[in-house]
Design a protein around this motif. Structure first.
Motif, PDB file in Angstrom:
ATOM      1  N   ALA A  24       0.859  -1.324  -0.101  1.00 33.35           N
ATOM      2  CA  ALA A  24      -0.018  -0.061  -0.035  1.00 33.35           C
ATOM      3  C   ALA A  24       0.990   1.215  -0.034  1.00 33.35           C
ATOM      4  O   ALA A  24       1.843   1.516   0.777  1.00 33.35           O
ATOM      5  CB  ALA A  24      -0.960   0.070   1.351  1.00 33.35           C
ATOM      6  N   GLU A  28      -2.679   5.094   0.544  1.00 35.05           N
ATOM      7  CA  GLU A  28      -3.629   4.063   0.892  1.00 35.05           C
ATOM      8  C   GLU A  28      -3.517   3.584   2.235  1.00 35.05           C
ATOM      9  O   GLU A  28      -4.410   3.469   3.243  1.00 35.05           O
ATOM     10  CB  GLU A  28      -3.303   2.935  -0.124  1.00 35.05           C
ATOM     11  CG  GLU A  28      -3.484   2.703  -1.335  1.00 35.05           C
ATOM     12  CD  GLU A  28      -3.118   1.664  -2.141  1.00 35.05           C
ATOM     13  OE1 GLU A  28      -4.003   0.995  -2.537  1.00 35.05           O
ATOM     14  OE2 GLU A  28      -1.963   1.667  -2.401  1.00 35.05           O
ATOM     15  N   THR A  29      -2.164   3.772   2.972  1.00 31.02           N
ATOM     16  CA  THR A  29      -1.967   3.347   4.227  1.00 31.02           C
ATOM     17  C   THR A  29      -2.886   4.380   5.165  1.00 31.02           C
ATOM     18  O   THR A  29      -3.608   4.000   6.162  1.00 31.02           O
ATOM     19  CB  THR A  29      -0.390   3.408   4.684  1.00 31.02           C
ATOM     20  OG1 THR A  29      -0.078   2.679   3.629  1.00 31.02           O
ATOM     21  CG2 THR A  29      -0.294   3.324   6.170  1.00 31.02           C
ATOM     22  N   VAL A  83       0.420  -3.468   4.179  1.00 32.50           N
ATOM     23  CA  VAL A  83      -0.374  -2.399   4.808  1.00 32.50           C
ATOM     24  C   VAL A  83       0.402  -2.170   6.028  1.00 32.50           C
ATOM     25  O   VAL A  83       0.667  -3.084   7.004  1.00 32.50           O
ATOM     26  CB  VAL A  83      -1.883  -2.333   4.906  1.00 32.50           C
ATOM     27  CG1 VAL A  83      -2.350  -0.686   5.452  1.00 32.50           C
ATOM     28  CG2 VAL A  83      -2.524  -2.711   3.742  1.00 32.50           C
TER      29      VAL A  83
END
Length: 451
Positions: A24, A28-29, A83
Motif C-alpha cells: 500500500a 492508501e495506508t 499495509v
C-alpha cells in the motif's frame, strides 16, 4: 466461489514482477488507518450512547472500510497487500480466492495483541488453532460438530424458563437480555446453584474489561489478578457440585491422563463466551420483526412438536444470517510461524495476516444480496463450507462451540416466538433495502404481543 474477470486478470499480473509483494502506498495506508483501524479503537475507548451507525457517519467503519478495501483490491489486482497497521505491517487478504489458504494455514497463531472472541459459548479463538489439550476438552464438552448437544434437554428447559422472565414486561432490551442469558449461562455451565450469582458474572466482566483497552490486551494488573482469583475460586466451588449435564460436569468426566487440563479455567471461558449471545439474539429478532413472513415461519417451527429436539433448522439459518451481517469478530489476524507463499510471493515467518471477515461477508462484488437479510442462503448445498461466510470461522480455528452457540441463540429466539409476536422493532429497518452497516444492540427495542 465467484470472482470478477477484472480482478482475476489483475491478480495474475500481481503474482509476477520478481515476486515482489503488493504494498500500500502512503495515501492508501493513511486511508486504511482512518477508515478501518482507528474507528474501532475510538469506539472501544469512547463507548457512547446507543445508536445505529448510519452509512455516512465518520465512525461507520464497515461502510468506509469496505470502500477502502475495494479500492485496494482493484488497484493491486486482488493480490494480498502489505499495509502499515497500528501494530506493524499487515498482509491484508482482499480476494475470495485466497480465503481457503488463510483458513488452511496450520502454522499460524492468533495475533498476541488481539482479544480472542468466539461467536458462541464455545472454545478457542476463531483466528487460529488452539493447544491440542484445550481443543480436545472443548470438542468433547461442547460436542463439536454435533448439531444437537447431548445436554439439549436440560439446556432447552433452562432457556425456556429464563425466557419467561425475559418476556414478562412485553419489551425486549439489551439489559434484560443480558441478565436472562447470563443466568441461563451460569446454570448451563455451572449448575442451578449458580443461577443467582450475578456477582460472579460481574467479576468476569470487570476482569476482562480491566485487562483490555482500545481493543488490545494490556496485561494482568493486580486488580485484574484479584478479580480473576475471586472468580476462579467461586467457579471451583460450583464445579465440585455441578450436575452431570452441565458443561463443567461434562468436563469433570473428560479423560485427563497428563493432569494438565483445567475444567475450572475452561468454565470461565465458556461463561465469558455467553456474552455474545444477547446481541445476536436481539439482532436476529429485530430482523425477523421486519420480515414478517420469515417470523411466522420461524414461529411455526418453534411451536411444532419436533422443536423439542433442538434442531430448529430455520431459526439456525436466521441466526447464521444475522451473524453474516453483523459478525462478532470483524477481522481475523494470524501471525505465521513459518515462511509462507501468497500468489507466488514469499513472506517471512512472523508475518501478520489479516482477513477482514465482515468485508468479505458483505462484499456485493462476490456475495449476492450482500446487504439484505436472506436466511434461505444457508439452506443451499455447501453454504456452511463457503469461505466467504465465516460466522464461526473455518479450518483448525473454527469455534468448537459453533453448534452449541447456534442451539442457544436459536432456542432463545424460539422461546420468545413461541408465545409472542415481535410487533415492532427499533431502530426501523427497510425490509428490502440495504441494511445499516452496524447495528448497536444497545439501541434495539422490541415490542412483544401475545401470540
Amino acid at each position: 466461489m465467484t470472482q470478477s474477470t477484472t480482478t482475476a486478470g489483475r491478480s495474475a499480473e500481481a503474482g509476477t514482477g520478481a515476486g515482489r509483494p503488493a504494498r500500500a502506498g502512503r495515501a492508501e495506508t493513511v486511508r486504511f488507518a482512518a477508515t478501518h483501524a482507528l474507528p474501532e479503537l475510538v469506539r472501544g475507548f469512547a463507548g457512547g450512547r446507543p445508536h445505529t451507525t448510519r452509512p455516512w457517519s465518520p465512525l461507520a467503519r464497515p461502510h468506509w472500510s469496505a470502500a477502502t478495501l475495494r479500492a485496494m483490491r482493484a488497484k493491486h489486482g486482488g493480490a494480498p497487500v502489505l499495509v502499515r497497521g497500528l501494530s506493524g505491517p499487515l498482509l491484508v487478504i482482499l480476494d475470495p480466492q485466497d480465503l481457503h489458504q488463510f483458513y488452511a494455514q496450520s502454522g499460524a497463531a492468533p495475533a498476541p495483541d488481539r482479544p480472542h472472541t468466539c461467536a458462541g459459548p464455545g472454545g478457542g479463538p476463531p483466528s487460529g488453532p488452539v493447544p491440542e489439550d484445550r481443543r480436545g476438552i472443548d470438542d468433547a464438552v461442547l460436542a463439536s460438530g454435533i448439531t444437537v448437544h447431548p445436554s439439549y434437554g436440560p439446556f432447552l428447559a433452562v432457556i425456556a424458563e429464563e425466557t419467561r422472565r425475559l418476556t414478562g414486561g412485553g419489551t425486549l432490551r439489551l439489559a434484560g437480555a443480558r441478565r436472562a442469558v447470563a443466568r441461563a449461562g451460569r446454570r448451563m455451565v455451572l449448575g442451578d446453584a449458580a443461577a443467582e450469582d450475578e456477582e460472579l458474572s460481574g467479576w468476569l466482566r470487570r476482569s476482562r474489561g480491566e485487562g483490555t483497552r482500545f481493543g488490545l490486551r494490556t496485561g494482568r494488573s493486580r486488580a485484574v489478578r484479584e478479580l480473576s482469583d475471586r472468580a476462579a475460586a467461586r467457579i471451583a466451588q460450583y464445579a465440585g457440585h455441578a450436575e452431570p449435564h452441565t458443561l463443567v460436569g461434562r468436563a469433570r468426566r473428560h479423560a485427563d491422563p497428563t493432569g494438565s487440563l483445567d475444567p475450572t479455567g475452561q468454565a470461565r471461558h465458556w461463561l465469558q463466551a455467553m456474552d455474545t449471545v444477547p446481541a445476536t439474539m436481539l439482532r436476529t429478532l429485530l430482523l425477523l420483526a421486519v420480515h414478517r413472513a420469515e417470523q411466522d415461519a420461524a414461529a411455526a417451527e418453534a411451536r411444532a412438536a419436533d422443536a423439542a429436539s433442538g434442531e430448529l433448522p430455520r431459526l439456525r439459518s436466521c441466526v447464521r444470517e444475522s451473524l453474516r451481517l453483523y459478525p462478532v469478530v470483524a477481522d481475523l489476524i494470524r501471525v505465521t510461524r513459518a515462511e509462507t507463499e501468497w500468489r507466488g510471493v514469499r513472506h517471512p515467518a512472523g508475518t501478520a495476516v489479516m482477513l477482514p471477515v465482515l468485508f468479505h461477508q458483505r462484499d456485493p462484488e462476490h456475495m449476492p444480496a450482500a446487504h439484505v437479510f436472506v436466511p434461505g442462503r444457508w439452506s443451499s448445498h455447501g453454504a456452511h463450507q463457503d469461505f466467504r461466510m465465516a460466522p464461526f470461522s473455518h479450518g483448525a480455528g473454527r469455534c468448537p462451540g459453533d453448534q452449541l452457540g447456534l442451539l442457544v441463540v436459536a432456542a432463545f429466539c424460539a422461546a420468545v416466538l413461541r408465545g409472542h409476536r415481535v410487533r415492532d422493532g427499533r431502530p426501523a429497518l427497510e425490509p428490502m433495502g440495504p441494511l445499516p452497516a452496524t447495528l448497536d444492540p444497545r439501541g434495539i427495542r422490541l415490542r412483544l404481543a401475545p401470540r
